[in-house]
Design a protein around this motif. Structure first.
Motif, mmCIF file in Angstrom:
data_model
loop_
_atom_site.group_PDB
_atom_site.id
_atom_site.type_symbol
_atom_site.label_atom_id
_atom_site.label_comp_id
_atom_site.label_asym_id
_atom_site.label_seq_id
_atom_site.Cartn_x
_atom_site.Cartn_y
_atom_site.Cartn_z
ATOM 1 N N GLN A 1 4.017 4.113 6.884
ATOM 2 C CA GLN A 1 3.969 2.947 6.006
ATOM 3 C C GLN A 1 2.533 2.421 5.869
ATOM 4 O OE1 GLN A 1 6.447 1.773 4.237
ATOM 5 N NE2 GLN A 1 7.893 3.272 5.042
ATOM 6 N N ALA A 2 1.766 2.463 6.955
ATOM 7 C CA ALA A 2 0.372 2.024 6.887
ATOM 8 C C ALA A 2 -0.439 2.921 5.952
ATOM 9 C CB ALA A 2 -0.247 2.023 8.285
ATOM 10 N N ALA A 3 -0.172 4.217 5.961
ATOM 11 C CA ALA A 3 -0.858 5.123 5.036
ATOM 12 C C ALA A 3 -0.515 4.774 3.594
ATOM 13 C CB ALA A 3 -0.481 6.568 5.347
ATOM 14 N N GLY A 4 0.734 4.403 3.335
ATOM 15 C CA GLY A 4 1.116 3.979 1.991
ATOM 16 C C GLY A 4 0.396 2.714 1.566
ATOM 17 N N MET A 5 0.199 1.787 2.481
ATOM 18 C CA MET A 5 -0.535 0.564 2.159
ATOM 19 C C MET A 5 -2.009 0.863 1.855
ATOM 20 S SD MET A 5 1.587 -1.869 2.098
ATOM 21 C CE MET A 5 0.400 -3.195 1.981
ATOM 22 N N VAL A 6 -2.581 1.836 2.570
ATOM 23 C CA VAL A 6 -3.969 2.215 2.303
ATOM 24 C C VAL A 6 -4.095 2.775 0.885
ATOM 25 C CG1 VAL A 6 -5.799 3.823 2.942
ATOM 26 C CG2 VAL A 6 -4.568 2.577 4.710
ATOM 27 N N LEU A 7 -3.150 3.615 0.474
ATOM 28 C CA LEU A 7 -3.175 4.153 -0.887
ATOM 29 C C LEU A 7 -2.982 3.044 -1.923
ATOM 30 C CD1 LEU A 7 -1.132 7.463 -0.456
ATOM 31 C CD2 LEU A 7 -3.597 7.208 -0.729
ATOM 32 N N LEU A 8 -2.144 2.065 -1.617
ATOM 33 C CA LEU A 8 -1.941 0.947 -2.536
ATOM 34 C C LEU A 8 -3.220 0.133 -2.711
ATOM 35 C CD1 LEU A 8 -0.085 -0.835 -4.265
ATOM 36 C CD2 LEU A 8 0.548 -2.056 -2.171
ATOM 37 N N VAL A 9 -3.912 -0.138 -1.603
ATOM 38 C CA VAL A 9 -5.166 -0.887 -1.673
ATOM 39 C C VAL A 9 -6.208 -0.090 -2.462
ATOM 40 C CG1 VAL A 9 -7.066 -1.823 -0.293
ATOM 41 C CG2 VAL A 9 -4.700 -2.193 0.422
ATOM 42 N N ALA A 10 -6.234 1.237 -2.272
ATOM 43 C CA ALA A 10 -7.186 2.068 -3.014
ATOM 44 C C ALA A 10 -6.900 2.026 -4.508
ATOM 45 C CB ALA A 10 -7.123 3.505 -2.500
ATOM 46 N N MET A 11 -5.629 2.021 -4.880
ATOM 47 C CA MET A 11 -5.278 1.969 -6.292
ATOM 48 C C MET A 11 -5.685 0.621 -6.898
ATOM 49 S SD MET A 11 -1.536 2.415 -8.033
ATOM 50 C CE MET A 11 -0.931 0.922 -7.246
ATOM 51 N N ILE A 12 -5.431 -0.466 -6.166
ATOM 52 C CA ILE A 12 -5.821 -1.785 -6.666
ATOM 53 C C ILE A 12 -7.336 -1.879 -6.783
ATOM 54 C CG2 ILE A 12 -5.785 -4.250 -6.147
ATOM 55 C CD1 ILE A 12 -3.086 -3.829 -4.800
ATOM 56 N N GLY A 13 -8.057 -1.328 -5.809
ATOM 57 C CA GLY A 13 -9.514 -1.338 -5.875
ATOM 58 C C GLY A 13 -10.051 -0.569 -7.068
ATOM 59 N N ALA A 14 -9.433 0.571 -7.386
ATOM 60 C CA ALA A 14 -9.872 1.337 -8.559
ATOM 61 C C ALA A 14 -9.630 0.561 -9.844
ATOM 62 C CB ALA A 14 -9.146 2.682 -8.599
#
Length: 207
Positions: free
Chosen positions: A154-167
């Motif tokens: 789940q933490a890995a999924g949150m990291v990908l979500l933050v990366a998408m928002i940052g992009a």
């Protein structure tokens, strides 16, 4: 067996060539395209090893999400790549030292796995939820992800979500004279503020 060995060497060579092209290409868009090619080649290697779930995950996550995200960020951001390359020669010795250390670690790990990994893997207990000789590759990985390492997953999924928002934030441009949608104004709009009753005369239009 011979065809499998030929396919392995071909895809391994394609993976190495694509990885070299990623770091040697002058055009960042070409680098991302070579990165996608290396992901596909690595997915083929996973299929040959019997890890079809990892191959599908590599294609769906990295090719379908991360690589495309990189491509859009590179194409939409107005980055001065000539200025970024000016410090390349200055950091070359440090980068070469780090790359050499990583190469030595990979050689040591691959040698250790080749000599002792097979015996230890056969003697190691299986993870919870993935016991039994008839368990498929996808079931075994699912048993590990959703039982033993569910919070890390789940933490890995949150990291990908933050990366998408940052992009999205990086590529967002506010230009003058461009009309943008304001959700709150639309939600709070009333019939009195959103409509205007007019009674035009016959043959005349509405200004």
């Amino acid at each position: 067996m011979a065809l499998q060995a030929i396919a392995f060497y071909l895809m391994a060579a394609a993976t190495i060539a694509s990885a070299i092209a990623v770091v040697s290409s002058r055009n960042p868009v070409h680098s991302v395209l070579f990165l996608i090619a290396s992901f596909f080649s690595a997915a083929g290697l996973f299929v040959l090893l019997g890890a079809e779930f990892l191959a599908m995950l590599l294609v769906v996550v990295y090719v379908g999400a991360v690589a495309v995200l990189f491509l859009f960020v590179v194409m939409m951001l107005d980055v001065d790549f000539a200025e970024l390359r000016q410090g390349f020669a200055r950091y070359m010795p440090l980068g070469g030292l780090i790359a050499g250390g990583l190469a030595i670690e990979m050689v040591v790990v691959s040698t250790t796995v080749a000599t002792h990994g097979a015996a230890r893997l056969s003697e190691a207990p299986m993870a919870s939820g993935s016991s039994g000789p008839g368990v498929t590759n996808a079931e075994a990985i699912g048993g590990v992800l959703y039982t033993d390492y569910v919070y890390l997953f789940q933490a890995a999924g949150m990291v990908l979500l933050v990366a998408m928002i940052g992009a999205i934030v990086l590529t967002l441009r506010h230009k003058p004279g461009v009309k943008r949608q304001v959700i709150m104004d639309q939600v709070l709009r009333t019939p009195e503020s959103g409509m205007r009753m007019v009674s035009p005369k016959p043959g005349e239009g509405i200004d």
